[in-house]
Write a protein that holds these residues in place. Structure first.
Motif, PDB file in Angstrom:
ATOM      1  N   ASN A  37       0.796  -0.893   0.465  1.00 39.56           N
ATOM      2  CA  ASN A  37      -0.137  -0.038   0.197  1.00 39.56           C
ATOM      3  C   ASN A  37       0.755   1.296   0.209  1.00 39.56           C
ATOM      4  N   ALA A  64      -7.385   3.944   3.103  1.00 42.95           N
ATOM      5  CA  ALA A  64      -8.311   2.929   4.273  1.00 42.95           C
ATOM      6  C   ALA A  64      -7.237   1.913   4.390  1.00 42.95           C
ATOM      7  N   ASP A  65      -6.945   1.453   3.297  1.00 40.26           N
ATOM      8  CA  ASP A  65      -6.074  -0.204   3.501  1.00 40.26           C
ATOM      9  C   ASP A  65      -4.795   0.017   4.818  1.00 40.26           C
ATOM     10  N   GLN A  68      -5.751   0.650   8.225  1.00 45.80           N
ATOM     11  CA  GLN A  68      -6.173  -0.588   8.549  1.00 45.80           C
ATOM     12  C   GLN A  68      -4.727  -1.510   9.312  1.00 45.80           C
ATOM     13  N   LEU A  97     -11.146   1.362  13.563  1.00 49.21           N
ATOM     14  CA  LEU A  97     -11.138   1.634  12.376  1.00 49.21           C
ATOM     15  C   LEU A  97     -11.235   0.131  11.534  1.00 49.21           C
ATOM     16  N   LYS A  98     -10.911  -0.933  11.549  1.00 53.43           N
ATOM     17  CA  LYS A  98     -11.732  -2.522  11.388  1.00 53.43           C
ATOM     18  C   LYS A  98     -12.582  -2.015  10.337  1.00 53.43           C
ATOM     19  N   ASN A 101     -12.647   0.773   7.740  1.00 49.33           N
ATOM     20  CA  ASN A 101     -11.591   0.472   6.231  1.00 49.33           C
ATOM     21  C   ASN A 101     -12.496  -0.976   5.355  1.00 49.33           C
ATOM     22  N   SER A 105     -13.408  -0.448   1.739  1.00 53.52           N
ATOM     23  CA  SER A 105     -12.961  -0.260   0.863  1.00 53.52           C
ATOM     24  C   SER A 105     -13.801  -0.895  -0.382  1.00 53.52           C
ATOM     25  N   SER A 283     -10.088  -8.811   6.402  1.00 55.72           N
ATOM     26  CA  SER A 283      -8.760  -7.970   6.627  1.00 55.72           C
ATOM     27  C   SER A 283      -7.702  -8.404   5.520  1.00 55.72           C
ATOM     28  N   CYS A 286      -6.288  -5.872   2.676  1.00 55.13           N
ATOM     29  CA  CYS A 286      -5.683  -5.126   2.958  1.00 55.13           C
ATOM     30  C   CYS A 286      -4.194  -5.400   1.640  1.00 55.13           C
TER      31      CYS A 286
END
Length: 340
Positions: A37, A64-65, A68, A97-98, A101, A105, A283, A286
């Motif tokens: 990222n 965003a990734d 996270q 945040l999780k 994200n 996403s 998750s 990411c």
């Protein structure tokens, strides 16, 4: 059928399994997610002015990734040590945040699919003014996502009337009881607007792009360009389904299991075990999101080469100095026909 206390304990998921699952998953995706990222943002920053095809949305997706990924070390620490010494605010912020994200996403994957589809169907309508519109859409999307995800931490904070040790965080925090009716409404809205509607949009863009391959008289006559657009949109759809479909399938089932609305012990335990696995798959976006803008176009890989960056810099200096502006502009235009 009500479930007694002993059966309830036997039907619960193995806490040790869940903690190890989270710790291992986050440790595996930490370094690749960070590197890919950061690299993507670096490339996009260097070439953002050269392309008009969804790059704004890709930048926001990478941001965003990255947000996270930066919270993962604290999560790994918690699930390995079973202790949270960093205070409630940081706990709630990482927890928040999780979900930001995940839904950011989803939003930007949809935007990338729509923008790539529209650029393919209406290639002459997208100018610099349209790219400014992408900025406004991204800004509005962040606001909507951030506001929509507030219930996730608020429902944990609002349950603090229950006696809970101060060193607990994340999934170990109790969930506030808002009643069965309000819970059903909340879950339904989250499923409808957070998953079902975005999925239908991505599927529609994929279908229309496939159909465009059979239209020889469309505005975009370049078959290779159509195939690139299809590859990118289908990659968005695959990432979408791998990362977010399992979670949104298990989300309502997990609610029913925790609300004791499923009487079968084996079914409850299976659901409560599958839900953490689905969260781990969510998750993984990411690491999988960079696939969209790396493996779906040779242009992105070419731009990562040292020689390409050096040539691009020299060409820009040459243009700025005013030498043969028309020829330089044509060369830049020809170089960037295969854009993201």
């Amino acid at each position: 059928m009500p479930v007694d206390g002993n059966d309830s304990t036997e039907c619960d998921v193995d806490v040790g399994f869940v903690n190890h699952l989270y710790a291992v998953t986050y440790a595996v995706i930490l370094i690749p997610g960070l590197i890919t990222n950061v690299l993507a943002l670096w490339v996009f920053y260097a070439y953002v002015k050269e392309t008009k095809r969804a790059v704004i949305f890709m930048i926001n997706l990478a941001v965003a990734d990255l947000l996270q990924v930066l919270s993962l070390p604290l999560r790994i620490f918690y699930y390995l040590s079973h202790s949270w010494p960093f205070g409630q605010f940081l706990c709630m912020f990482c927890f928040y945040l999780k979900y930001v994200n995940m839904y950011a996403s989803i939003f930007f994957l949809v935007c990338i699919s729509v923008r790539r589809f529209l650029y393919l169907i209406y290639p002459f309508r997208f100018t610099d003014r349209r790219r400014v519109l992408d900025v406004y859409v991204s800004f509005a999307g962040w606001i909507v996502v951030c506001l929509s995800c507030l219930p996730f931490p608020l429902l944990r904070i609002g349950s603090q009337n229950v006696t809970v040790p101060n060193n607990l965080c994340f999934v170990d925090l109790p969930l506030m009881d808002i009643g069965i009716a309000n819970s059903i409404i909340t879950v339904t809205l989250a499923e409808l607007f957070g998953f079902v509607t975005p999925l239908l949009i991505v599927v529609y863009c994929s279908w229309r792009t496939i159909m465009s391959l059979r239209e020889p008289d469309s505005l975009c006559h370049d078959l290779g360009e159509k195939k690139k657009a299809l590859k990118m949109i289908l990659t968005c759809a695959v990432v979408f389904l791998i990362c977010f479909a399992p979670y949104h399938i298990s989300f309502p089932l997990d609610f029913l299991a925790k609300a004791r609305k499923i009487s079968s012990c084996s079914q409850r335990k299976a659901i409560l075990t599958f839900h953490p696995v689905a969260l781990c798959l969510a998750s993984l976006n990411c690491c999988l999101d960079p696939v969209i803008y790396y493996f779906t176009t040779d242009e992105f890989k070419r731009r990562l080469s040292k020689q390409e960056i050096q040539d691009s810099t020299e060409m820009q200096i040459y243009c700025n100095e005013g030498f043969i502006k028309r020829e330089c502009a044509l060369e830049v235009l020809g170089t960037n026909r295969s854009i993201l």
